[in-house]
Design a protein around this motif. Structure first.
Motif, short mmCIF file in Angstrom:
data_model
loop_
_atom_site.label_atom_id
_atom_site.label_comp_id
_atom_site.label_asym_id
_atom_site.label_seq_id
_atom_site.Cartn_x
_atom_site.Cartn_y
_atom_site.Cartn_z
N TYR A 129 -12.52 -10.79 -18.59
CA TYR A 129 -13.75 -10.00 -18.55
C TYR A 129 -14.57 -10.30 -17.31
CZ TYR A 129 -13.12 -8.47 -23.38
OH TYR A 129 -12.64 -7.89 -24.52
N ARG A 130 -15.11 -9.26 -16.73
CA ARG A 130 -16.15 -9.44 -15.73
C ARG A 130 -17.44 -9.73 -16.49
NH1 ARG A 130 -16.01 -4.07 -12.31
NH2 ARG A 130 -16.10 -3.15 -14.38
N ALA A 179 -23.76 -10.89 -11.17
CA ALA A 179 -22.46 -10.58 -11.76
C ALA A 179 -21.39 -11.45 -11.13
CB ALA A 179 -22.12 -9.11 -11.58
N SER A 219 -16.91 -11.90 -10.99
CA SER A 219 -15.60 -11.34 -11.31
C SER A 219 -14.88 -12.22 -12.32
CB SER A 219 -14.77 -11.20 -10.03
OG SER A 219 -14.57 -12.50 -9.45
N TRP A 220 -13.73 -11.73 -12.82
CA TRP A 220 -13.02 -12.45 -13.86
C TRP A 220 -12.58 -13.84 -13.40
CZ3 TRP A 220 -8.05 -14.16 -13.14
CH2 TRP A 220 -7.36 -13.61 -12.07
N SER A 240 -15.67 -13.63 -6.87
CA SER A 240 -16.67 -12.71 -6.34
C SER A 240 -17.94 -12.77 -7.17
CB SER A 240 -16.14 -11.28 -6.35
OG SER A 240 -15.01 -11.16 -5.53
N THR A 241 -19.07 -12.83 -6.48
CA THR A 241 -20.36 -12.81 -7.15
C THR A 241 -21.28 -11.83 -6.44
OG1 THR A 241 -21.15 -14.67 -5.82
CG2 THR A 241 -20.21 -15.19 -7.97
N SER A 245 -17.78 -7.08 -19.33
CA SER A 245 -17.14 -5.81 -19.01
C SER A 245 -15.63 -5.96 -19.07
CB SER A 245 -17.55 -5.36 -17.61
OG SER A 245 -16.76 -4.26 -17.19
N ALA A 276 -13.97 -5.21 -9.29
CA ALA A 276 -14.76 -6.32 -8.78
C ALA A 276 -15.94 -6.55 -9.73
CB ALA A 276 -15.25 -5.98 -7.38
N ALA A 277 -16.80 -7.47 -9.39
CA ALA A 277 -17.95 -7.77 -10.23
C ALA A 277 -18.77 -6.51 -10.46
CB ALA A 277 -18.80 -8.84 -9.57
N ALA A 278 -19.23 -6.33 -11.69
CA ALA A 278 -19.91 -5.10 -12.09
C ALA A 278 -21.42 -5.25 -12.01
CB ALA A 278 -19.50 -4.73 -13.51
N TYR A 305 -20.67 -2.27 -18.64
CA TYR A 305 -20.55 -3.37 -19.60
C TYR A 305 -20.37 -2.86 -21.03
CZ TYR A 305 -21.64 -6.57 -15.87
OH TYR A 305 -21.58 -7.30 -14.71
#
Length: 125
Positions: free
Chosen positions: A32-33, A50, A52-53, A57-58, A99, A104-106, A112
């Motif tokens: 999940y993101r 946010a 990433s899984w 990535s933030t 999510s 990538a990060a949402a 979500y």
């Protein structure tokens, strides 16, 4: 299905720090993101941060960039939000979200699927 429970909110003076934590149920947490949003009285819920899984990535809103840090521990099914240099305008209910969509990060609410119940953060000036 994912259940999210936030903790760590409270009352802090301006300039202080708080660390929010979100515990997630489910065996697929690592897929999940994750994100944090906040909602102040009379305002729309807004994006804060946010991740990433994988955690590689933030993303941050401009209002918190450089002050807040999002992180996750997939082994413990947790995501955290370290908040430093808090300001009165950071006062809000903070929500953890998950999510299931790929990518990538949402940063958008509609991305979500699951939300926690929220935790109150109050910053006194």
């Amino acid at each position: 299905q994912v259940q999210l429970v936030e903790s760590g909110g409270g009352l802090v003076q301006a300039g202080g720090s708080l660390r929010l934590s979100c515990a997630a149920s489910g065996r697929t947490f690592s897929s999940y993101r994750m994100g944090w949003f906040r909602q102040a009285p009379g305002k729309e819920r807004e994006f804060v941060a946010a991740i990433s899984w994988s955690g590689a990535s933030t993303y941050y809103s401009d209002s918190v960039k450089g002050r807040f840090t999002i992180s996750r521990d997939n082994a413990k099914n947790t995501v955290a939000l370290q908040m430093n240099s808090l300001k009165a305008e950071d006062t809000a209910v903070y929500y953890c979200a998950a999510s299931s969509q790929l990518g990538a990060a949402a940063t958008e609410k509609y991305e979500y699927d699951y939300w926690g119940q929220g935790t109150q953060v109050t910053v006194s000036s």
